[in-house]
Design a protein around this motif. Structure first.
Motif, short mmCIF file in Angstrom:
data_model
loop_
_atom_site.label_atom_id
_atom_site.label_comp_id
_atom_site.label_asym_id
_atom_site.label_seq_id
_atom_site.Cartn_x
_atom_site.Cartn_y
_atom_site.Cartn_z
N ASP A 70 41.23 42.09 27.27
CA ASP A 70 41.05 40.97 26.34
C ASP A 70 41.48 39.65 26.96
OD1 ASP A 70 40.29 42.48 23.86
OD2 ASP A 70 42.26 43.39 24.21
N ALA A 71 42.47 39.71 27.84
CA ALA A 71 43.03 38.48 28.39
C ALA A 71 43.77 38.78 29.68
CB ALA A 71 44.00 37.84 27.39
N VAL A 72 44.03 37.72 30.46
CA VAL A 72 44.84 37.85 31.67
C VAL A 72 45.90 36.77 31.67
CG1 VAL A 72 43.02 38.90 33.07
CG2 VAL A 72 43.26 36.41 33.02
N LEU A 73 47.00 37.07 32.36
CA LEU A 73 48.05 36.09 32.63
C LEU A 73 48.07 35.87 34.13
CD1 LEU A 73 48.95 37.29 29.79
CD2 LEU A 73 51.27 36.68 30.46
N VAL A 74 47.84 34.63 34.55
CA VAL A 74 47.79 34.27 35.97
C VAL A 74 49.13 33.62 36.31
CG1 VAL A 74 46.58 32.94 37.73
CG2 VAL A 74 45.29 34.02 35.86
N LEU A 75 49.99 34.37 36.99
CA LEU A 75 51.37 33.95 37.21
C LEU A 75 51.71 33.79 38.69
CD1 LEU A 75 53.07 36.41 34.66
CD2 LEU A 75 52.07 34.15 34.21
N ASN A 76 50.69 33.77 39.55
CA ASN A 76 50.96 33.55 40.97
C ASN A 76 51.16 32.05 41.22
OD1 ASN A 76 48.29 32.88 40.46
ND2 ASN A 76 47.61 33.42 42.51
N LYS A 77 51.22 31.64 42.47
CA LYS A 77 51.50 30.22 42.75
C LYS A 77 50.27 29.34 42.66
CE LYS A 77 55.72 30.43 45.55
NZ LYS A 77 56.05 31.85 45.42
N ASP A 78 49.13 29.81 43.13
CA ASP A 78 47.90 29.02 43.12
C ASP A 78 46.93 29.66 42.14
OD1 ASP A 78 45.75 27.42 43.62
OD2 ASP A 78 45.74 27.70 45.79
N HIS A 79 46.72 29.02 41.00
CA HIS A 79 46.03 29.67 39.88
C HIS A 79 44.52 29.52 39.89
CE1 HIS A 79 50.03 28.24 38.03
NE2 HIS A 79 50.20 29.43 38.55
N PHE A 80 43.99 28.59 40.71
CA PHE A 80 42.59 28.21 40.55
C PHE A 80 41.62 29.38 40.72
CE2 PHE A 80 38.63 26.92 42.73
CZ PHE A 80 38.00 26.35 41.64
N GLY A 81 41.65 30.04 41.87
CA GLY A 81 40.68 31.10 42.14
C GLY A 81 40.71 32.22 41.11
N PRO A 82 41.86 32.81 40.84
CA PRO A 82 41.91 33.89 39.85
C PRO A 82 41.51 33.43 38.45
CG PRO A 82 43.87 33.92 41.23
CD PRO A 82 43.15 32.65 41.54
N ALA A 83 41.98 32.24 38.04
CA ALA A 83 41.64 31.76 36.71
C ALA A 83 40.14 31.55 36.58
CB ALA A 83 42.39 30.46 36.41
N LEU A 84 39.51 30.98 37.61
CA LEU A 84 38.07 30.77 37.58
C LEU A 84 37.33 32.11 37.49
CD1 LEU A 84 35.76 28.70 37.74
CD2 LEU A 84 35.79 29.01 40.23
N MET A 85 37.80 33.09 38.25
CA MET A 85 37.18 34.41 38.23
C MET A 85 37.23 35.02 36.83
SD MET A 85 38.22 37.63 40.70
CE MET A 85 38.44 36.48 42.07
N ALA A 86 38.37 34.91 36.17
CA ALA A 86 38.51 35.49 34.82
C ALA A 86 37.67 34.72 33.81
CB ALA A 86 39.98 35.48 34.42
N LEU A 87 37.71 33.39 33.86
CA LEU A 87 36.95 32.59 32.90
C LEU A 87 35.46 32.81 33.04
CD1 LEU A 87 39.01 29.28 33.22
CD2 LEU A 87 38.92 30.75 31.19
N GLU A 88 34.97 32.94 34.28
CA GLU A 88 33.55 33.18 34.49
C GLU A 88 33.11 34.52 33.90
OE1 GLU A 88 31.38 31.17 35.33
OE2 GLU A 88 32.22 29.61 36.63
#
Length: 368
Positions: A70-88
Protein backbone atom coordinates in the motif's frame (compact mmCIF):
# COMPACT_ATOMS: atom_id res chain seq x y z
CA UNK A 1 -9.29 0.59 11.25
CA UNK A 2 -7.73 -0.60 7.95
CA UNK A 3 -4.23 -2.08 8.23
CA UNK A 4 -1.82 -1.17 5.44
CA UNK A 5 1.22 -3.08 4.14
CA UNK A 6 4.40 -1.04 3.93
CA UNK A 7 7.90 -1.58 2.63
CA UNK A 8 10.78 0.25 4.28
CA UNK A 9 13.94 1.36 2.48
CA UNK A 10 16.89 2.20 4.71
CA UNK A 11 17.74 0.49 7.99
CA UNK A 12 20.03 3.15 9.43
CA UNK A 13 19.79 5.44 12.43
CA UNK A 14 16.47 7.19 11.76
CA UNK A 15 14.75 3.92 10.86
CA UNK A 16 16.00 2.13 13.97
CA UNK A 17 15.54 5.01 16.41
CA UNK A 18 12.10 6.20 15.36
CA UNK A 19 10.25 4.78 12.39
CA UNK A 20 10.53 1.03 12.94
CA UNK A 21 9.75 1.13 16.68
CA UNK A 22 6.62 3.21 16.03
CA UNK A 23 5.55 1.14 13.03
CA UNK A 24 5.73 -1.91 15.29
CA UNK A 25 3.88 -0.12 18.08
CA UNK A 26 1.16 0.89 15.61
CA UNK A 27 0.58 -2.70 14.52
CA UNK A 28 -3.16 -2.06 14.29
CA UNK A 29 -2.38 0.33 11.42
CA UNK A 30 0.79 -1.02 9.78
CA UNK A 31 2.19 -4.35 8.65
CA UNK A 32 5.89 -4.14 7.83
CA UNK A 33 5.96 -6.41 4.78
CA UNK A 34 9.64 -6.03 3.81
CA UNK A 35 12.87 -4.19 4.58
CA UNK A 36 15.54 -3.04 2.15
CA UNK A 37 19.10 -1.82 2.59
CA UNK A 38 22.19 -1.96 0.39
CA UNK A 39 23.83 -3.67 3.35
CA UNK A 40 21.67 -6.79 3.34
CA UNK A 41 23.31 -8.16 6.48
CA UNK A 42 22.27 -5.01 8.35
CA UNK A 43 18.73 -5.35 7.02
CA UNK A 44 18.61 -8.98 8.14
CA UNK A 45 19.66 -8.10 11.68
CA UNK A 46 17.07 -5.31 11.88
CA UNK A 47 14.39 -7.54 10.33
CA UNK A 48 15.01 -10.19 12.98
CA UNK A 49 14.41 -7.61 15.71
CA UNK A 50 11.04 -6.59 14.23
CA UNK A 51 10.05 -10.00 12.83
CA UNK A 52 9.86 -8.72 9.25
CA UNK A 53 9.54 -11.69 6.85
CA UNK A 54 11.28 -10.32 3.74
CA UNK A 55 14.66 -8.62 3.27
CA UNK A 56 16.08 -7.20 0.04
CA UNK A 57 19.26 -5.40 -0.97
CA UNK A 58 17.54 -3.74 -3.98
CA UNK A 59 14.50 -1.48 -3.71
CA UNK A 60 13.33 -2.45 -7.19
CA UNK A 61 13.50 -6.10 -6.16
CA UNK A 62 11.43 -5.33 -3.08
CA UNK A 63 8.75 -3.62 -5.18
CA UNK A 64 8.68 -6.54 -7.63
CA UNK A 65 8.59 -9.18 -4.89
CA UNK A 66 5.83 -7.55 -2.82
CA UNK A 67 3.36 -6.24 -5.41
CA UNK A 68 0.53 -5.71 -2.92
CA UNK A 69 2.22 -2.90 -1.01
CA UNK A 70 0.00 0.00 0.00
CA UNK A 71 2.86 2.36 0.77
CA UNK A 72 6.61 2.71 1.22
CA UNK A 73 8.83 4.62 3.62
CA UNK A 74 12.01 5.92 1.97
CA UNK A 75 14.49 6.42 4.81
CA UNK A 76 17.86 6.24 3.07
CA UNK A 77 20.03 9.33 2.49
CA UNK A 78 19.18 10.11 -1.15
CA UNK A 79 15.44 9.74 -1.67
CA UNK A 80 14.96 10.75 -5.30
CA UNK A 81 15.47 7.49 -7.21
CA UNK A 82 13.52 5.18 -4.89
CA UNK A 83 10.71 7.69 -4.35
CA UNK A 84 10.32 8.19 -8.11
CA UNK A 85 10.26 4.43 -8.63
CA UNK A 86 7.48 3.97 -6.07
CA UNK A 87 5.41 6.95 -7.26
CA UNK A 88 5.59 5.81 -10.89
CA UNK A 89 4.06 2.51 -9.74
CA UNK A 90 1.26 4.41 -8.00
CA UNK A 91 2.46 3.54 -4.48
CA UNK A 92 1.88 6.10 -1.71
CA UNK A 93 5.28 7.33 -0.58
CA UNK A 94 6.69 8.79 2.64
CA UNK A 95 10.22 10.17 2.45
CA UNK A 96 12.40 11.46 5.22
CA UNK A 97 13.46 15.07 4.82
CA UNK A 98 14.78 16.58 2.69
CA UNK A 99 12.60 15.45 -0.19
CA UNK A 100 15.73 15.61 -2.37
CA UNK A 101 18.78 17.83 -2.95
CA UNK A 102 17.97 19.65 -6.21
CA UNK A 103 15.03 21.62 -7.52
CA UNK A 104 14.85 19.55 -10.71
CA UNK A 105 14.47 16.32 -8.73
CA UNK A 106 11.84 17.83 -6.43
CA UNK A 107 9.82 18.94 -9.45
CA UNK A 108 9.98 15.45 -10.96
CA UNK A 109 8.76 13.81 -7.76
CA UNK A 110 5.87 16.23 -7.37
CA UNK A 111 4.96 15.72 -11.03
CA UNK A 112 4.98 11.93 -10.64
CA UNK A 113 2.79 12.14 -7.54
CA UNK A 114 0.25 14.40 -9.19
CA UNK A 115 0.22 12.36 -12.41
CA UNK A 116 -0.27 8.94 -10.77
CA UNK A 117 -2.37 10.03 -7.80
CA UNK A 118 0.06 8.41 -5.35
CA UNK A 119 0.39 10.63 -2.30
CA UNK A 120 3.80 12.03 -1.43
CA UNK A 121 4.46 13.00 2.19
CA UNK A 122 7.74 14.43 3.51
CA UNK A 123 8.95 13.66 7.02
CA UNK A 124 9.04 17.06 8.65
CA UNK A 125 8.08 15.56 11.98
CA UNK A 126 8.18 18.90 13.81
CA UNK A 127 4.94 19.84 12.05
CA UNK A 128 3.29 17.03 14.04
CA UNK A 129 4.62 18.37 17.36
CA UNK A 130 1.58 19.79 19.17
CA UNK A 131 3.71 22.63 20.55
CA UNK A 132 4.78 23.63 17.04
CA UNK A 133 1.16 23.47 15.89
CA UNK A 134 0.11 25.73 18.78
CA UNK A 135 2.96 28.13 18.04
CA UNK A 136 2.01 28.39 14.37
CA UNK A 137 -1.59 29.08 15.36
CA UNK A 138 -0.44 31.88 17.69
CA UNK A 139 1.76 33.37 14.94
CA UNK A 140 -1.19 33.38 12.53
CA UNK A 141 -3.23 35.28 15.13
CA UNK A 142 -0.51 37.93 15.49
CA UNK A 143 -1.41 41.31 14.03
CA UNK A 144 0.85 42.75 11.31
CA UNK A 145 4.05 40.69 11.72
CA UNK A 146 6.98 42.93 10.88
CA UNK A 147 10.06 40.99 11.97
CA UNK A 148 11.00 37.34 12.48
CA UNK A 149 14.08 35.32 13.36
CA UNK A 150 14.79 31.69 12.52
CA UNK A 151 17.60 30.47 14.78
CA UNK A 152 19.28 27.06 14.74
CA UNK A 153 22.63 26.16 16.32
CA UNK A 154 23.50 22.48 16.52
CA UNK A 155 26.37 20.72 18.28
CA UNK A 156 28.47 17.73 17.17
CA UNK A 157 26.91 15.07 14.94
CA UNK A 158 23.76 17.17 14.47
CA UNK A 159 23.03 16.97 18.20
CA UNK A 160 22.77 13.18 18.18
CA UNK A 161 25.15 12.95 21.14
CA UNK A 162 22.11 13.54 23.32
CA UNK A 163 20.53 10.18 22.45
CA UNK A 164 21.58 7.21 24.64
CA UNK A 165 19.70 4.82 22.32
CA UNK A 166 22.43 5.36 19.70
CA UNK A 167 24.55 2.84 21.56
CA UNK A 168 22.11 0.11 20.53
CA UNK A 169 21.94 0.96 16.83
CA UNK A 170 22.90 -1.82 14.41
CA UNK A 171 25.74 -0.54 12.24
CA UNK A 172 26.65 -1.25 8.59
CA UNK A 173 29.10 -4.11 8.26
CA UNK A 174 31.14 -3.61 5.11
CA UNK A 175 32.37 -1.43 2.26
CA UNK A 176 29.92 -0.31 -0.37
CA UNK A 177 27.04 -0.15 2.06
CA UNK A 178 24.24 2.37 2.06
CA UNK A 179 26.05 4.38 4.72
CA UNK A 180 28.95 5.12 2.38
CA UNK A 181 27.80 4.92 -1.24
CA UNK A 182 24.41 6.50 -0.68
CA UNK A 183 25.95 9.67 0.71
CA UNK A 184 28.58 9.98 -2.01
CA UNK A 185 26.07 10.32 -4.84
CA UNK A 186 24.51 13.54 -3.62
CA UNK A 187 27.25 16.12 -4.14
CA UNK A 188 27.73 15.52 -7.90
CA UNK A 189 24.03 16.20 -8.44
CA UNK A 190 24.21 19.33 -6.30
CA UNK A 191 27.22 20.61 -8.28
CA UNK A 192 25.52 19.84 -11.60
CA UNK A 193 22.46 21.95 -10.75
CA UNK A 194 23.98 24.60 -8.50
CA UNK A 195 27.16 25.21 -10.44
CA UNK A 196 30.60 26.03 -9.10
CA UNK A 197 30.64 26.34 -5.33
CA UNK A 198 33.33 26.64 -2.69
CA UNK A 199 33.80 23.87 -0.10
CA UNK A 200 32.37 26.25 2.51
CA UNK A 201 29.21 26.83 0.49
CA UNK A 202 28.79 23.09 -0.15
CA UNK A 203 29.11 22.44 3.59
CA UNK A 204 26.39 25.02 4.26
CA UNK A 205 24.31 23.50 1.45
CA UNK A 206 24.30 20.07 3.11
CA UNK A 207 23.45 21.59 6.50
CA UNK A 208 20.65 23.62 4.94
CA UNK A 209 19.14 20.52 3.36
CA UNK A 210 19.79 18.54 6.53
CA UNK A 211 18.72 19.75 9.95
CA UNK A 212 18.04 23.35 8.88
CA UNK A 213 15.34 22.24 6.42
CA UNK A 214 13.07 21.56 9.40
CA UNK A 215 13.28 25.23 10.34
CA UNK A 216 12.65 26.43 6.79
CA UNK A 217 9.55 24.24 6.67
CA UNK A 218 8.18 25.50 10.00
CA UNK A 219 8.88 29.09 8.96
CA UNK A 220 7.16 28.62 5.60
CA UNK A 221 4.14 27.12 7.36
CA UNK A 222 3.75 30.52 9.02
CA UNK A 223 4.81 32.65 6.02
CA UNK A 224 4.34 30.68 2.77
CA UNK A 225 4.85 33.59 0.36
CA UNK A 226 8.14 33.89 -1.54
CA UNK A 227 10.48 36.69 -0.44
CA UNK A 228 11.02 39.64 -2.76
CA UNK A 229 14.74 39.81 -1.98
CA UNK A 230 17.34 37.63 -0.26
CA UNK A 231 20.82 38.51 1.00
CA UNK A 232 23.06 35.89 2.60
CA UNK A 233 26.59 35.15 3.77
CA UNK A 234 28.45 31.92 4.59
CA UNK A 235 31.45 31.83 6.93
CA UNK A 236 34.85 30.83 5.54
CA UNK A 237 34.59 27.34 7.04
CA UNK A 238 30.94 26.81 6.03
CA UNK A 239 29.78 26.32 9.61
CA UNK A 240 27.58 29.41 9.78
CA UNK A 241 25.05 30.94 7.40
CA UNK A 242 23.06 34.11 7.93
CA UNK A 243 20.41 35.48 5.59
CA UNK A 244 18.09 38.47 5.43
CA UNK A 245 14.76 37.93 3.69
CA UNK A 246 12.43 40.77 2.75
CA UNK A 247 8.74 40.28 1.86
CA UNK A 248 6.24 42.36 -0.10
CA UNK A 249 4.16 43.12 2.99
CA UNK A 250 7.18 44.59 4.80
CA UNK A 251 8.12 41.53 6.84
CA UNK A 252 11.88 41.23 7.41
CA UNK A 253 13.36 37.89 8.47
CA UNK A 254 16.79 36.92 9.76
CA UNK A 255 17.83 33.30 9.28
CA UNK A 256 20.72 32.12 11.49
CA UNK A 257 22.08 28.62 11.01
CA UNK A 258 25.25 27.27 12.55
CA UNK A 259 27.14 24.20 13.70
CA UNK A 260 29.39 24.23 16.72
CA UNK A 261 31.72 21.96 18.68
CA UNK A 262 29.82 22.87 21.85
CA UNK A 263 27.20 20.36 22.91
CA UNK A 264 24.19 22.57 22.15
CA UNK A 265 20.86 22.25 20.39
CA UNK A 266 19.09 25.57 19.89
CA UNK A 267 16.14 25.83 17.52
CA UNK A 268 13.53 28.57 17.54
CA UNK A 269 11.25 30.80 15.51
CA UNK A 270 10.41 34.23 16.92
CA UNK A 271 7.90 36.62 15.37
CA UNK A 272 7.41 40.26 16.36
CA UNK A 273 4.02 41.75 15.46
CA UNK A 274 2.18 44.98 16.13
CA UNK A 275 0.37 43.52 19.13
CA UNK A 276 2.68 40.87 20.57
CA UNK A 277 5.72 38.61 20.22
CA UNK A 278 5.51 34.85 19.74
CA UNK A 279 8.53 32.63 20.36
CA UNK A 280 8.45 28.96 19.37
CA UNK A 281 11.26 27.01 21.06
CA UNK A 282 11.82 23.50 19.66
CA UNK A 283 13.68 20.59 21.24
CA UNK A 284 16.05 18.01 19.76
CA UNK A 285 13.86 15.88 17.45
CA UNK A 286 15.17 12.61 18.88
CA UNK A 287 14.16 13.43 22.45
CA UNK A 288 10.91 11.53 22.75
CA UNK A 289 7.83 13.17 24.25
CA UNK A 290 9.49 16.60 24.59
CA UNK A 291 7.17 19.04 22.81
CA UNK A 292 7.99 22.56 21.68
CA UNK A 293 7.33 25.47 24.03
CA UNK A 294 5.46 28.62 23.01
CA UNK A 295 5.96 32.00 24.73
CA UNK A 296 3.58 34.86 24.02
CA UNK A 297 4.38 38.38 25.26
CA UNK A 298 1.72 41.07 24.91
CA UNK A 299 0.13 44.01 26.70
CA UNK A 300 -2.20 42.97 29.47
CA UNK A 301 -5.74 44.28 29.28
CA UNK A 302 -8.19 44.33 32.16
CA UNK A 303 -11.29 46.31 33.19
CA UNK A 304 -9.11 48.42 35.50
CA UNK A 305 -6.73 49.51 32.74
CA UNK A 306 -7.07 53.20 32.01
CA UNK A 307 -6.77 54.44 28.41
CA UNK A 308 -4.48 57.18 29.75
CA UNK A 309 -2.28 54.79 31.71
CA UNK A 310 1.31 55.69 30.76
CA UNK A 311 2.88 52.31 31.42
CA UNK A 312 0.52 49.42 30.60
CA UNK A 313 1.25 46.02 32.08
CA UNK A 314 2.93 43.38 29.94
CA UNK A 315 2.02 39.72 30.35
CA UNK A 316 3.94 36.63 29.27
CA UNK A 317 2.26 33.28 28.79
CA UNK A 318 4.10 29.99 28.30
CA UNK A 319 2.32 27.08 26.63
CA UNK A 320 3.75 23.60 26.23
CA UNK A 321 2.42 21.07 23.77
CA UNK A 322 1.08 17.67 24.74
CA UNK A 323 3.57 14.84 25.24
CA UNK A 324 2.29 12.81 22.31
CA UNK A 325 5.38 11.81 20.32
CA UNK A 326 5.73 13.72 17.04
CA UNK A 327 7.28 10.86 15.03
CA UNK A 328 4.41 8.59 16.06
CA UNK A 329 1.81 11.26 15.27
CA UNK A 330 3.45 11.68 11.86
CA UNK A 331 3.02 7.97 11.07
CA UNK A 332 -0.60 8.07 12.23
CA UNK A 333 -1.17 10.97 9.83
CA UNK A 334 0.50 9.08 6.97
CA UNK A 335 -1.77 6.10 7.62
CA UNK A 336 -4.81 8.38 7.57
CA UNK A 337 -3.68 9.90 4.26
CA UNK A 338 -3.19 6.47 2.68
CA UNK A 339 -6.56 5.18 3.83
CA UNK A 340 -8.59 8.37 3.27
CA UNK A 341 -8.67 9.38 -0.42
CA UNK A 342 -9.64 13.01 0.22
CA UNK A 343 -7.04 13.66 2.93
CA UNK A 344 -3.86 15.51 1.91
CA UNK A 345 -0.65 15.26 3.95
CA UNK A 346 0.22 18.21 6.16
CA UNK A 347 3.67 18.21 4.53
CA UNK A 348 3.10 17.52 0.84
CA UNK A 349 5.70 17.06 -1.84
CA UNK A 350 4.67 20.39 -3.36
CA UNK A 351 5.24 22.15 -0.06
CA UNK A 352 8.70 20.53 0.16
CA UNK A 353 9.34 21.72 -3.41
CA UNK A 354 8.75 25.30 -2.27
CA UNK A 355 11.02 24.72 0.74
CA UNK A 356 13.69 23.59 -1.72
CA UNK A 357 13.16 26.71 -3.82
CA UNK A 358 13.65 28.97 -0.79
CA UNK A 359 16.71 27.09 0.47
CA UNK A 360 18.33 27.29 -2.96
CA UNK A 361 17.50 31.00 -3.12
CA UNK A 362 19.32 31.57 0.17
CA UNK A 363 22.34 29.54 -0.93
CA UNK A 364 22.53 31.28 -4.32
CA UNK A 365 22.43 34.64 -2.54
CA UNK A 366 25.34 33.48 -0.35
CA UNK A 367 27.27 32.51 -3.48
CA UNK A 368 27.04 36.01 -4.99
Amino acid sequence: MPRIRVGVLGCGMIAQLMHLPYLAELEDRFEIAALCDQDKALAQRVAARYRVPRVHASFETLLDAVPSLDAVLVLNKDHFGPALMALERGIHTFTEKPLCYTLAEAERLVGASERTGAKLMVGYMKRHDSGVQRGLAEIRRTSAPRMARVHVVVGPDYGNWIIPELQRIERPTGAGTAASSDADGRLPKVRAEFGAASPALLAAYMDMFGVWSHDINVFRAAFPAAPTSVKAHVSDDGSTLTALLHYADGLQVVFQGGTTSAHLFEESLTVWGADRTVELDMSNPFLRHVPATVRIREDETSPSTSPRQARPLTAERTVSGSHHEAFKAQLCHFHACVTTPALRPITTGREALEDTRLMLGILRAAAE
